[in-house]
Motif scaffolding. Sequence first.
Motif, mmCIF file in Angstrom:
data_model
loop_
_atom_site.group_PDB
_atom_site.id
_atom_site.type_symbol
_atom_site.label_atom_id
_atom_site.label_comp_id
_atom_site.label_asym_id
_atom_site.label_seq_id
_atom_site.Cartn_x
_atom_site.Cartn_y
_atom_site.Cartn_z
ATOM 1 N N GLY A 180 -34.568 10.376 -15.351
ATOM 2 C CA GLY A 180 -34.468 10.999 -16.665
ATOM 3 C C GLY A 180 -33.495 10.304 -17.595
ATOM 4 O O GLY A 180 -32.807 9.350 -17.223
ATOM 5 N N PRO A 181 -33.406 10.789 -18.842
ATOM 6 C CA PRO A 181 -32.515 10.187 -19.840
ATOM 7 C C PRO A 181 -31.047 10.183 -19.426
ATOM 8 O O PRO A 181 -30.278 9.322 -19.853
ATOM 9 C CB PRO A 181 -32.738 11.070 -21.080
ATOM 10 N N GLN A 182 -30.632 11.166 -18.595
ATOM 11 C CA GLN A 182 -29.234 11.225 -18.176
ATOM 12 C C GLN A 182 -28.947 10.339 -16.970
ATOM 13 O O GLN A 182 -27.787 10.204 -16.565
ATOM 14 C CB GLN A 182 -28.855 12.672 -17.840
ATOM 15 N N GLY A 183 -29.966 9.760 -16.389
ATOM 16 C CA GLY A 183 -29.764 8.878 -15.253
ATOM 17 C C GLY A 183 -29.227 9.589 -14.025
ATOM 18 O O GLY A 183 -28.438 9.028 -13.265
ATOM 19 N N LEU A 184 -29.677 10.833 -13.806
ATOM 20 C CA LEU A 184 -29.191 11.606 -12.661
ATOM 21 C C LEU A 184 -29.781 11.073 -11.370
ATOM 22 O O LEU A 184 -30.970 10.758 -11.286
ATOM 23 C CB LEU A 184 -29.561 13.077 -12.833
ATOM 24 N N ARG A 185 -28.959 10.999 -10.336
ATOM 25 C CA ARG A 185 -29.419 10.532 -9.038
ATOM 26 C C ARG A 185 -29.597 11.723 -8.103
ATOM 27 O O ARG A 185 -28.754 12.622 -8.066
ATOM 28 C CB ARG A 185 -28.423 9.543 -8.436
ATOM 29 N N PRO A 186 -30.690 11.745 -7.350
ATOM 30 C CA PRO A 186 -30.931 12.891 -6.462
ATOM 31 C C PRO A 186 -30.015 12.870 -5.247
ATOM 32 O O PRO A 186 -29.586 11.807 -4.785
ATOM 33 C CB PRO A 186 -32.393 12.683 -6.048
ATOM 34 N N ARG A 187 -29.702 14.063 -4.741
ATOM 35 C CA ARG A 187 -28.990 14.204 -3.478
ATOM 36 C C ARG A 187 -30.015 14.262 -2.351
ATOM 37 O O ARG A 187 -31.096 14.815 -2.522
ATOM 38 C CB ARG A 187 -28.136 15.459 -3.484
ATOM 39 N N CYS A 188 -29.665 13.699 -1.211
ATOM 40 C CA CYS A 188 -30.628 13.543 -0.133
ATOM 41 C C CYS A 188 -30.102 14.131 1.171
ATOM 42 O O CYS A 188 -28.912 13.997 1.485
ATOM 43 C CB CYS A 188 -30.946 12.064 0.103
ATOM 44 N N ALA A 189 -30.993 14.758 1.917
ATOM 45 C CA ALA A 189 -30.620 15.263 3.242
ATOM 46 C C ALA A 189 -30.372 14.115 4.198
ATOM 47 O O ALA A 189 -29.595 14.248 5.151
ATOM 48 C CB ALA A 189 -31.724 16.175 3.773
ATOM 49 N N ASN A 190 -31.012 12.984 3.964
ATOM 50 C CA ASN A 190 -30.826 11.800 4.801
ATOM 51 C C ASN A 190 -29.859 10.807 4.175
ATOM 52 O O ASN A 190 -29.803 9.640 4.575
ATOM 53 C CB ASN A 190 -32.162 11.113 5.047
ATOM 54 N N GLY A 191 -29.112 11.267 3.190
ATOM 55 C CA GLY A 191 -28.238 10.378 2.420
ATOM 56 C C GLY A 191 -26.869 10.206 3.034
ATOM 57 O O GLY A 191 -26.518 10.902 3.988
ATOM 58 N N PRO A 192 -26.073 9.280 2.424
ATOM 59 C CA PRO A 192 -26.477 8.473 1.262
ATOM 60 C C PRO A 192 -27.447 7.351 1.652
ATOM 61 O O PRO A 192 -27.359 6.809 2.750
ATOM 62 C CB PRO A 192 -25.149 7.909 0.755
ATOM 63 N N VAL A 193 -28.377 7.087 0.720
ATOM 64 C CA VAL A 193 -29.352 6.019 0.952
ATOM 65 C C VAL A 193 -29.258 5.020 -0.200
ATOM 66 O O VAL A 193 -28.737 5.321 -1.273
ATOM 67 C CB VAL A 193 -30.789 6.582 1.062
ATOM 68 N N GLY A 194 -29.773 3.833 0.023
ATOM 69 C CA GLY A 194 -29.697 2.790 -0.978
ATOM 70 C C GLY A 194 -30.702 2.947 -2.101
ATOM 71 O O GLY A 194 -31.645 3.743 -2.019
ATOM 72 N N GLU A 195 -30.493 2.181 -3.154
ATOM 73 C CA GLU A 195 -31.373 2.194 -4.314
ATOM 74 C C GLU A 195 -32.813 1.881 -3.900
ATOM 75 O O GLU A 195 -33.086 0.903 -3.192
ATOM 76 C CB GLU A 195 -30.905 1.157 -5.336
ATOM 77 N N GLY A 196 -33.742 2.758 -4.315
ATOM 78 C CA GLY A 196 -35.144 2.540 -4.036
ATOM 79 C C GLY A 196 -35.623 3.064 -2.690
ATOM 80 O O GLY A 196 -36.824 3.022 -2.409
ATOM 81 N N ALA A 197 -34.693 3.575 -1.878
ATOM 82 C CA ALA A 197 -35.079 4.100 -0.569
ATOM 83 C C ALA A 197 -35.654 5.509 -0.699
ATOM 84 O O ALA A 197 -35.554 6.143 -1.747
ATOM 85 C CB ALA A 197 -33.871 4.099 0.362
ATOM 86 N N ASP A 198 -36.241 6.000 0.377
ATOM 87 C CA ASP A 198 -36.755 7.368 0.387
ATOM 88 C C ASP A 198 -35.598 8.361 0.451
ATOM 89 O O ASP A 198 -34.723 8.260 1.308
ATOM 90 C CB ASP A 198 -37.669 7.593 1.603
ATOM 91 N N CYS A 199 -35.613 9.310 -0.473
ATOM 92 C CA CYS A 199 -34.636 10.400 -0.504
ATOM 93 C C CYS A 199 -35.369 11.653 -0.035
ATOM 94 O O CYS A 199 -36.332 12.081 -0.670
ATOM 95 C CB CYS A 199 -34.090 10.577 -1.913
ATOM 96 N N ILE A 200 -34.916 12.218 1.081
ATOM 97 C CA ILE A 200 -35.647 13.302 1.728
ATOM 98 C C ILE A 200 -34.886 14.620 1.618
ATOM 99 O O ILE A 200 -33.666 14.663 1.762
ATOM 100 C CB ILE A 200 -35.890 12.963 3.216
ATOM 101 N N LYS A 201 -35.643 15.677 1.345
ATOM 102 C CA LYS A 201 -35.121 17.050 1.403
ATOM 103 C C LYS A 201 -36.078 17.872 2.251
ATOM 104 O O LYS A 201 -37.300 17.679 2.173
ATOM 105 C CB LYS A 201 -35.009 17.671 0.009
ATOM 106 N N THR A 202 -35.558 18.783 3.056
ATOM 107 C CA THR A 202 -36.447 19.668 3.793
ATOM 108 C C THR A 202 -37.045 20.684 2.826
ATOM 109 O O THR A 202 -36.428 21.057 1.824
ATOM 110 C CB THR A 202 -35.710 20.398 4.924
ATOM 111 N N ARG A 203 -38.269 21.124 3.143
ATOM 112 C CA ARG A 203 -38.990 22.006 2.224
ATOM 113 C C ARG A 203 -39.598 23.175 3.003
ATOM 114 O O ARG A 203 -40.102 23.010 4.109
ATOM 115 C CB ARG A 203 -40.082 21.221 1.498
ATOM 116 N N GLN A 204 -39.545 24.349 2.391
ATOM 117 C CA GLN A 204 -40.151 25.546 2.967
ATOM 118 C C GLN A 204 -40.886 26.325 1.880
ATOM 119 O O GLN A 204 -40.565 26.203 0.689
ATOM 120 C CB GLN A 204 -39.086 26.451 3.592
#
Length: 276
Positions: free
Chosen positions: A157-181
Motif C-alpha cells: 500500500g501507499p504507506q509501505g506497511l510490511r506484514p507480520r508473519c507467523a513464520n517470521g521474520p522472513v526475507g524480502e519476497g518470501a512467503d509470509c504465513i499466518k494460520t487461518r480459521q
Amino acid sequence: MASEAKAQNGFVETIKTIVYALLIAGVFRTLFFQPFWIPSGSMKDTLLIGDFLFVNKMAYGYSYSSCPSIRVPGIEIDAKDICGFLDGDNKRFLGSEPKRGDVAVFRHPVTGRDFIKRVVGLPGEKIQVRDGVLFINGEPVELKDMPDFVETAEAQGPQGLRPRCANGPVGEGADCIKTRQTETLPNGVEHSILNIGTQGSDNTPVYTVPEGHYFMMGDNRDNSSDSRIPSTAGGVGYVPFENLVGRADRIMFSSGGSSMLFFWTWRSDRFFKGIQ
C-alpha cells in the motif's frame, strides 16, 4: 465590452457548476454512500490493503458521524466541525442497530478517525478472549481450521506497511504465513480470522458491553487495535451507537500497489466482491 461580460458570465457559471457539484457530492456522501480505502491489514483476509469500497450509510441511520470528514494535505475538516451540535446523545435518526458479524466503519471514540472492524459484541453482552478464542456470554465461538493464509513479505500500500508473519521474520519476497480459521458467531455468521502467535490481546478480562455500545474486533486478530484495548490506551474500546458511519457490503475495486494508477497491481478477482 460584450466579450468581457460574456467571459465573466462564463466564469460565474463555471463556479456555480463546481459549487452545485460539490453540494450534490456532499449530500450523496452524507446520506447514502461514503468511499473508503483500506489502509491497513487489521481486517485480513476479509479486506486487504488497497481494497476500495463504498460504505452503506443507510444501514444504521444517521448521526453526527454521517457528516463527512475531509482530511487532505493542508485541509482538515472533522465531522464534528459540521455536525457537532448532534454529538453526545448517542442517538440516530432512522436508526437501525448493527447485526453481529457486520463489517462496520465507525469514528474512533477519541481521535475521530474512521476505523473498520467487525461487530462481535452487542449491548449488555459479556465478551472475553481466552487463548485467542472469542467467548460471548461465557460460550466459545465455533472454530474450524483452514489452510494457512500466505502473502508476500514486502511493503504494501501507499504507506509501505510490511506484514507480520507467523513464520517470521522472513526475507524480502518470501512467503509470509499466518494460520487461518473459520469463526462462526452465535447468529450463524461465518468469516475467516488470522493468527500470528501468542500475545497479550489473546487473553483479556471479561468486558461487559454498555448499553448503546458495541464491541469491535479485527479479523487479523494479532494485528488489530480494537475493543480489546481501551480507547484511552491506544485501542478502540466500546464504540457508541452514534459513532457508527455505515456498513461495508461489497469491495468495488482493489489495488495491491502503492498507487491505484499502477494497473499491473490491480486485483481483478476482488472487483465487486461481497464482504462476509
